[in-house]
Design a protein around this motif. Structure first.
Motif, PDB file in Angstrom:
ATOM      1  N   PHE A  77       0.938  -1.194  -0.137  1.00 38.42           N
ATOM      2  CA  PHE A  77      -0.178   0.103   0.135  1.00 38.42           C
ATOM      3  C   PHE A  77       0.831   1.149  -0.035  1.00 38.42           C
ATOM      4  O   PHE A  77       1.792   1.231   0.628  1.00 38.42           O
ATOM      5  N   SER A  78       0.799   2.075  -0.941  1.00 38.63           N
ATOM      6  CA  SER A  78       1.359   3.488  -1.069  1.00 38.63           C
ATOM      7  C   SER A  78       0.667   4.458  -1.063  1.00 38.63           C
ATOM      8  O   SER A  78       1.234   5.667  -1.281  1.00 38.63           O
ATOM      9  N   SER A  79      -0.663   4.717  -0.934  1.00 40.57           N
ATOM     10  CA  SER A  79      -1.272   5.918  -1.073  1.00 40.57           C
ATOM     11  C   SER A  79      -1.534   6.531   0.113  1.00 40.57           C
ATOM     12  O   SER A  79      -2.637   7.231   0.116  1.00 40.57           O
ATOM     13  N   LEU A 138      -9.595   4.597   5.093  1.00 47.54           N
ATOM     14  CA  LEU A 138     -10.584   3.390   4.570  1.00 47.54           C
ATOM     15  C   LEU A 138     -10.903   3.499   3.113  1.00 47.54           C
ATOM     16  O   LEU A 138     -10.687   2.488   2.323  1.00 47.54           O
ATOM     17  N   LEU A 139     -11.198   4.776   2.477  1.00 50.91           N
ATOM     18  CA  LEU A 139     -11.314   5.004   1.261  1.00 50.91           C
ATOM     19  C   LEU A 139     -10.093   4.580   0.231  1.00 50.91           C
ATOM     20  O   LEU A 139      -9.875   3.934  -0.629  1.00 50.91           O
ATOM     21  N   TYR A 177      -7.082   0.556  -3.040  1.00 50.59           N
ATOM     22  CA  TYR A 177      -6.154  -0.430  -3.175  1.00 50.59           C
ATOM     23  C   TYR A 177      -6.468  -1.955  -3.164  1.00 50.59           C
ATOM     24  O   TYR A 177      -5.944  -2.769  -4.297  1.00 50.59           O
ATOM     25  N   PHE A 178      -7.166  -2.233  -2.268  1.00 49.84           N
ATOM     26  CA  PHE A 178      -7.609  -3.728  -2.405  1.00 49.84           C
ATOM     27  C   PHE A 178      -8.442  -3.770  -3.509  1.00 49.84           C
ATOM     28  O   PHE A 178      -8.451  -5.034  -3.755  1.00 49.84           O
ATOM     29  N   ARG A 179      -9.452  -3.039  -4.174  1.00 46.82           N
ATOM     30  CA  ARG A 179     -10.069  -3.206  -5.201  1.00 46.82           C
ATOM     31  C   ARG A 179      -9.284  -3.964  -6.308  1.00 46.82           C
ATOM     32  O   ARG A 179      -9.613  -4.644  -7.293  1.00 46.82           O
ATOM     33  N   ASN A 180      -8.133  -3.439  -6.493  1.00 45.92           N
ATOM     34  CA  ASN A 180      -7.232  -3.776  -7.487  1.00 45.92           C
ATOM     35  C   ASN A 180      -6.293  -5.080  -7.400  1.00 45.92           C
ATOM     36  O   ASN A 180      -5.714  -5.608  -8.127  1.00 45.92           O
ATOM     37  N   LEU A 240     -12.160  -5.192 -14.646  1.00 45.76           N
ATOM     38  CA  LEU A 240     -11.491  -4.052 -15.158  1.00 45.76           C
ATOM     39  C   LEU A 240     -10.380  -3.815 -14.020  1.00 45.76           C
ATOM     40  O   LEU A 240      -9.256  -3.366 -14.280  1.00 45.76           O
ATOM     41  N   HIS A 241     -10.823  -3.497 -12.706  1.00 49.26           N
ATOM     42  CA  HIS A 241      -9.797  -3.148 -11.680  1.00 49.26           C
ATOM     43  C   HIS A 241      -8.564  -3.847 -11.470  1.00 49.26           C
ATOM     44  O   HIS A 241      -7.445  -3.638 -11.181  1.00 49.26           O
ATOM     45  N   THR A 242      -8.906  -5.369 -11.279  1.00 53.83           N
ATOM     46  CA  THR A 242      -7.717  -6.367 -11.162  1.00 53.83           C
ATOM     47  C   THR A 242      -6.523  -6.495 -12.203  1.00 53.83           C
ATOM     48  O   THR A 242      -5.916  -6.912 -12.120  1.00 53.83           O
ATOM     49  N   SER A 243      -7.275  -6.064 -13.384  1.00 55.04           N
ATOM     50  CA  SER A 243      -6.529  -6.432 -14.606  1.00 55.04           C
ATOM     51  C   SER A 243      -5.427  -5.310 -14.787  1.00 55.04           C
ATOM     52  O   SER A 243      -4.523  -5.625 -15.832  1.00 55.04           O
TER      53      SER A 243
END
Lengths: 611, 607
Positions: free
Chosen positions: A64-66, A163-164, A169-172, B308-311
């Motif tokens: 995590f970096s943001s 949290l946001l 980050y988690f979503r990716n 889309l996000h995880t790609s």
């Protein structure tokens, strides 16, 4: 058993116990106290260790970096919060949606039984916003919760922003096997309670709340985040939950492990760990930390948003950022990494957290006292009650050789009738019921007749009933049997002692701290009571005064000592908070004290006025 | 234009066939089933525009289903005009989703011209049809077989309806031939064999998780035998789908993963997705319009949704290469048809996304009551691959992704309450249609260790009691049979219907717990919804926490302590309730005799 069934040896044993009863009791009492204080001594405690394999052996690399982005987000959130004059629901919904979460809201309202003067609220109306990150690997069966309260004023903006940022980050990431729920709740505990009741579709505390549209299966663990400044000096872990429930110790171990890994200062009860256990200061420090935990646990309230999760068998803890102007600073990125690491490890769980302890005391974050070590301290106190009861029984049975049990004893012609004992018991409990019911129900009447606010009315009514209880019952037996006999009060004391032993035993099993604190004050007075005792001593060791002492000790321990008048005001607010906690979240301390402990104490009080 | 014409000609067939076979209406229900299951067969090649709107929806459905059948026949007639032969078709449908994700659905269809269920017919020749499956079919007298393996959960709210729905984990349902005498035995053996073929834990299917739904499942192929004694249905919600399940699945294809669309199936990409489902459907179908001879149809489908996000990259852009890390270079040489379709319904003017290379071919179809337009790429033509000899479809989003959808029908499910004793299962079904009511058949299979209190079953719509018009409930038997509940409910328009039933958690024997007992046990419900067109909706599986002993050292300690306390309590209680008397030792015999004599003499006794 052979020892007991042999009448001669049995006689010798009982003789010994009755003859040495008082010394044994004194020794037990002192041993109990010493044992308890010894728990904080480091060589007697165990080092914490991770029991759960799924969290222990796996390596996690935090990326995590943001953190910086989170801080600018916090400013944005603050601006919107000011504009909306409360929770910026629309902005939050948009922010979560743009991060790829499924977003839902829940509105709730709750009318408090009486105004809460600490937080200045009465009619509470609010909205919870939560976004669900759907795990690619699992079919919505399990979830983790990260929650940040949206508090009024300037507090907790950074928590919501972090949290946001974490959500984004988690979503990716692809590795999630549990859905992650990001919850921003309004009105702190009330919002959390409304959300939890909505999620589990229960209604135990009369909230009016909208049903939830989105769910994510059974929640396995929850973390609550409280963060009010851009940089922090240390992170504090809060574990004490509703009714003294604690999360699994592995959650604390996890937090500690990541603090160690990332080099973040971590505290518990706001106290740093010290290494000099062999010095007096070191020991005192550990003892203070443990005492704080005992006091917090005993009061049975939830000390953070996490506390309400525990009822639903969800392991939860609050992480609170503290900025105490020390030299050593930690930035938001590091806190983000810490949370990332914890959530990823929780994500690896195959089962619920269950491997480690659920009953423990922490003299520091790296040391713990398990139930097997602290229970003897309570046991030593509780055994006094039994010894005294045995002593009384033997004495009562002495004239009539065939001692069978107290009740038949009471029915013998020479001893008082069963009514003599039953009447004080019933009257005491009726007073207890009055103490439980009347304060809240009579507040309107009280406000009409006296120049007080509702909250004061409730608290003062409670104190008035408590005091009135002292005057009420103590001469009933004279009406029934004329003069009070020695037999009479002994039977009553025997009954009361056994009753108290059962009560304290059950309490200590559920909430050790509460049981122990009550035992420390109640046991000496109840064990030694005779009609000759001074009433003042009795009053000074009554449950209400126990609360008062706890208030002072607590203030002393958190290094914010108060004067007598401030202490009195705090005492009043503690009572109102206790009643509110019971009404709002279902805390059981107030009913326990009002319906059981206080009546039990009144039974002893009755003995004072026997003659 | 060619596609348009092609579409129009198919409409003609469509109308013609509905005229020619008015009798098809009496198998309406079955036809409904057909349409639901099949997707591309009926729709992709058909143009339902004019005819569809005119007819009411029920007929629509039946005509559509008719197309299904006529379609397959046309194909076999058109492409293999001689005697019916084995045939293989492959297709890939790509649908860009509102959320910015992309949905890719492969379908491989193998026709096998044989009928081994006829008495005395031995089959030993296999051409395109996989021999491993063919032998299984004939050995266990299987009439129809449907198996799916799914990872993740289909997000109806974001993605709309899938072409072929499937529940998380593994699902298997089989119709046996009505000559089978020992259905349970066959079922048991079949699951074990399939377990080997697909490298899955289907062998964990036993009587405790098998049900025989009375109304929820109909044969999708030929034959209207609806005696549900020959139907077996089971799900394994905990099944983890992985590469080891994909490899045997790919081996069933005639070209394997060597050529054709199957080269795209790289497992590291397929499993780097938010949804992955692979399925095998086998059913008997008619070989021609008169149905004089039967053929077996094997449909292998693979559905995958890329996120889309995880790609990574963050750009809203999809290409075959980005999705599969492969491009297409040729069709499978054994395939009679090999096509890629891209759903451009929401993008008629190219304002949402841009597609390259562009194709002049367009197709239309009706999917789940919805008319869709597709761009068609025919891989059997050399020009599709262009000069680079490789086909890499590129889809670039222009607009912003939309909000959450409001699908017509969707359902969710959860366990209410807390604690380890009782609970309540809530199933919530939403009907978002503004004015139409839908009949819904709800099927619920609950493991025996959740003891349902069926008297607490309530169905409420719009806060009013909604009485189901049909209920079939089969109670569970401990350790033998799960609960089965089927209900026909009418969903009022624009409503939320809530079905609740309370349950109590059973105490298991300690050997019955799974290896990770503190991970809760699962129950699953498929909810099936029926309307003019047929949609099957699966809800999420539920995790229910059962009371679990602590199988660790403290548990032993507790057991020991309890034993000690029990022993101690017994003695102590004994001691407390017994009255003790001092027993005089009896005098020796001589003394007693002396006393006797003294008594007779009237002299004082000795003491």
């Amino acid at each position: 058993m052979g020892l007991l069934s042999d009448p001669n040896r049995r006689k010798a044993l009982t003789g010994l116990l009755t003859r040495l009863n008082t010394p044994i009791c004194i020794v037990c009492y002192l041993a109990g106290i010493v044992w308890f204080m010894g728990l904080a001594f480091e060589p007697f405690t165990l080092r914490t260790y991770m029991s759960e394999n799924a969290m222990g052996s796996t390596m996690v690399e935090e990326r995590f970096s943001s953190g910086e982005r989170a801080l600018s987000l916090a400013k944005e959130f603050d601006a919107h919060k000011r504009k909306a004059g409360g929770m910026p629901v629309e902005w939050l919904v948009k922010a979560m949606q743009s991060r790829g979460l499924e977003v839902f809201t829940q509105s709730f309202s709750r009318k408090l039984p009486f105004p809460d003067e600490n937080k200045e609220r009465y009619m509470v109306r609010g909205t919870n916003v939560y976004g669900i990150l759907r795990a690619p690997r699992a079919p919505r069966t399990e979830a983790l919760v990260i929650t940040a309260p949206c508090s009024p004023g300037n507090t907790n903006n950074q928590a919501v922003a972090l949290l946001l940022a974490l959500a984004q980050y988690f979503r990716n990431q692809i590795y999630w096997a549990k859905d992650i729920i990001f919850l921003v709740n309004e009105h702190d505990l009330i919002g959390t309670q409304a959300w939890l009741e909505g999620y589990h579709h229960t209604n135990i505390t009369e909230y009016i709340s909208g049903s939830l549209r989105g769910r994510a299966g059974s929640i396995q663990a929850a973390l609550s985040l409280e963060l009010s400044s851009d940089v922090i000096t240390s992170l504090d872990l809060v574990l004490e939950g509703l009714n003294g429930q604690l999360p699994n110790l592995d959650l604390a171990n996890l937090f500690y492990a990541f603090c160690q890994k990332l080099g973040v200062l971590c505290t518990i009860q706001g106290k740093l760990q010290r290494n000099d256990w062999d010095t007096a200061e070191g020991y005192t420090h550990a003892a203070q930390t443990m005492m704080l935990m005992v006091l917090k646990q005993a009061c049975g309230r939830s000390w953070g948003d996490h506390g309400l999760f525990l009822r639903y068998h969800i392991e939860a803890a609050s992480v609170r950022g503290i900025n105490s102007f020390r030299h050593y600073k930690t930035d938001a990125t590091t806190i983000g990494r810490l949370l990332e690491g914890m959530v990823r490890k929780l994500n690896n769980l195959l089962e619920r957290l269950h491997q480690s302890y659920f009953f423990y005391l922490l003299p520091s974050l790296s040391r713990f006292v398990s139930i097997g070590y602290y229970m003897p301290a309570f046991g030593l106190l509780a055994v006094i009650l039994l010894l005294r009861a045995l002593d009384l029984w033997v004495h009562l049975g002495a004239p009539a050789l065939a001692a069978v049990d107290g009740v038949t004893e009471a029915e013998q012609p020479s001893s008082p009738g069963v009514l003599t004992v039953l009447t004080p018991v019933v009257i005491s409990h009726l007073t207890g019921v009055a103490l439980y019911l009347l304060p809240v129900h009579l507040q309107e009447m009280a406000v009409e007749h006296f120049p007080v606010s509702e909250t004061e009315a409730v608290v003062l009514t409670a104190i008035a009933i408590y005091t009135a209880g002292l005057a009420l019952p103590h001469n009933t037996q004279r009406l029934l049997s004329g003069e009070g006999t020695e037999q009479g009060w002994k039977v009553l004391k025997l009954t009361a002692l056994l009753y108290l032993a059962v009560l304290l035993g059950c309490t200590a099993l559920i909430n050790f701290s509460l049981g122990f604190i009550l035992a420390v004050t109640l046991v000496p007075i109840t064990a030694s009571i005779t009609p000759a005792l001074y009433a003042v001593v009795m009053v000074l060791l009554s449950p209400a005064f126990t609360i008062l002492y706890c208030v002072f000790i607590y203030q002393e321990l958190i290094e914010a000592p108060v004067s007598v008048s401030e202490g009195w005001m705090l005492f009043l607010s503690v009572i109102s908070q206790g009643i509110l906690d019971h009404a709002l979240y279902g805390s059981l301390v107030y009913p326990l004290l009002a319906l059981f402990i206080y009546p039990c104490w009144l039974m002893f009080w009755n003995i004072l006025f026997w003659n | 234009m060619a596609a348009h014409r092609c579409g129009l000609s198919l409409v003609c067939i469509l109308i013609f066939s509905s005229l020619a076979h008015p009798s098809s209406c009496d198998t309406l229900e079955k036809a409904n089933d057909n349409t639901a299951e099949k997707r591309s067969i009926s729709e992709v090649n058909t143009d339902g525009s004019v005819a569809g709107e005119a007819l009411n929806e029920r007929q629509w459905q039946s005509t559509d289903a008719e197309v299904d059948r006529s379609d397959s026949t046309t194909h076999s007639e058109a492409l293999t005009p001689a005697a019916a032969r084995d045939e293989f078709q492959e297709e890939l449908v790509i649908r860009p989703l509102h959320s910015g994700d992309i949905y890719a659905s492969f379908q491989f269809r193998t026709l096998w011209d044989t009928d081994f269920l006829q008495e005395g017919q031995k089959v030993s020749h296999y051409r395109l049809f996989p021999k491993s499956l063919g032998q299984v079919l004939s050995k266990f007298s299987v009439r129809e077989l449907h198996i799916s393996f799914t990872q993740g959960f289909w997000r109806t709210m974001q993605w709309g309806q899938p072409f072929i729905p499937s529940p998380p984990g593994a699902e298997l349902w089989v119709w046996f031939h009505d000559t089978v005498s020992d259905v349970d035995g066959n079922w048991k053996e079949l699951t074990n064999v399939l377990s080997g073929i697909f490298c899955a834990s289907l062998n964990f299917i036993d009587l405790t998780n098998t049900v025989q739904p009375s109304a929820s499942f109909k044969p999708l192929g030929l034959g209207n035998a609806t005696d549900h004694r020959f139907l077996r249905y089971a799900t394994l919600p905990r099944e983890i789908v992985c590469t080891e399940n994909l490899t045997p699945w790919k081996k069933l294809l005639p070209c394997g993963s060597k050529a054709g669309l199957a080269v795209l199936m790289k497992s590291e990409k397929l499993f780097h997705s938010s949804f992955h489902s692979q399925a095998v459907h086998i059913r008997p179908i008619c070989q021609d319009e008169q149905c004089s001879s039967k053929a077996w149809e094997l449909r292998q489908t693979l559905n995958v949704v890329f996120d889309l996000h995880t790609s990574g990259q963050g750009k809203k852009e999809w290409s075959l290469f980005k999705m599969f890390s492969r491009t297409l270079t040729e069709a499978c040489p054994l395939a009679s048809s090999s096509k890629v379709y891209v759903d451009i319904t929401d993008n008629p003017e190219g304002e949402l996304f841009e597609l390259s290379p562009a194709t002049p071919l367009l197709g239309q179809a009706v999917v789940l009551g919805d008319r869709r337009t597709y761009s068609v790429y025919d891989l059997s033509r050399a020009e599709t691959f262009g000069q680079l000899r490789s086909f890499n479809l590129l889809l670039r989003w222009k607009g912003d992704s939309g909000d959450m959808l409001r699908p017509l029908l969707h359902a969710e499910r959860y366990v209410a309450g807390f604690g380890l004793q009782t609970g309540e299962i809530h199933t919530v079904i939403y009907n978002n249609h503004p004015y139409r009511a839908f009949p819904v058949l709800l099927m619920d299979s609950v493991p025996w260790y959740l003891q349902l209190y069926i008297h607490t079953l309530t169905v409420t719509s719009k806060s009013r009691d909604n009485k189901p018009s049909y209920i079939h409930y089969q109670p569970a038997k401990d350790r033998h049979r799960p609960h089965l509940l089927e209900m026909l409910i009418q969903l009022p328009p624009h409503s939320m219907t809530e079905v609740t039933v309370q349950f109590e958690r059973a105490l298991l024997k300690w050997t019955e717990y799974t290896p990770d007992p503190n991970h809760d046990l699962t129950s699953i419900v498929p909810v099936k919804e029926e309307s003019s067109y047929f949609v099957r909706v699966y809800t999420e599986p539920l995790l229910v926490n059962l009371p679990t002993p602590d199988f660790s050292m403290p548990y032993n300690v507790i057991c020991l302590t309890c034993t000690v306390v029990a022993v101690g309590y017994g003695s102590f209680y004994n001691l407390l309730t017994r009255t003790f008397q001092v027993d005089e030792p009896s005098p020796p015999l001589s003394k007693r005799l002396a006393n006797l004599i003294r008594r007779m003499r009237g002299v004082p006794l000795l003491t």
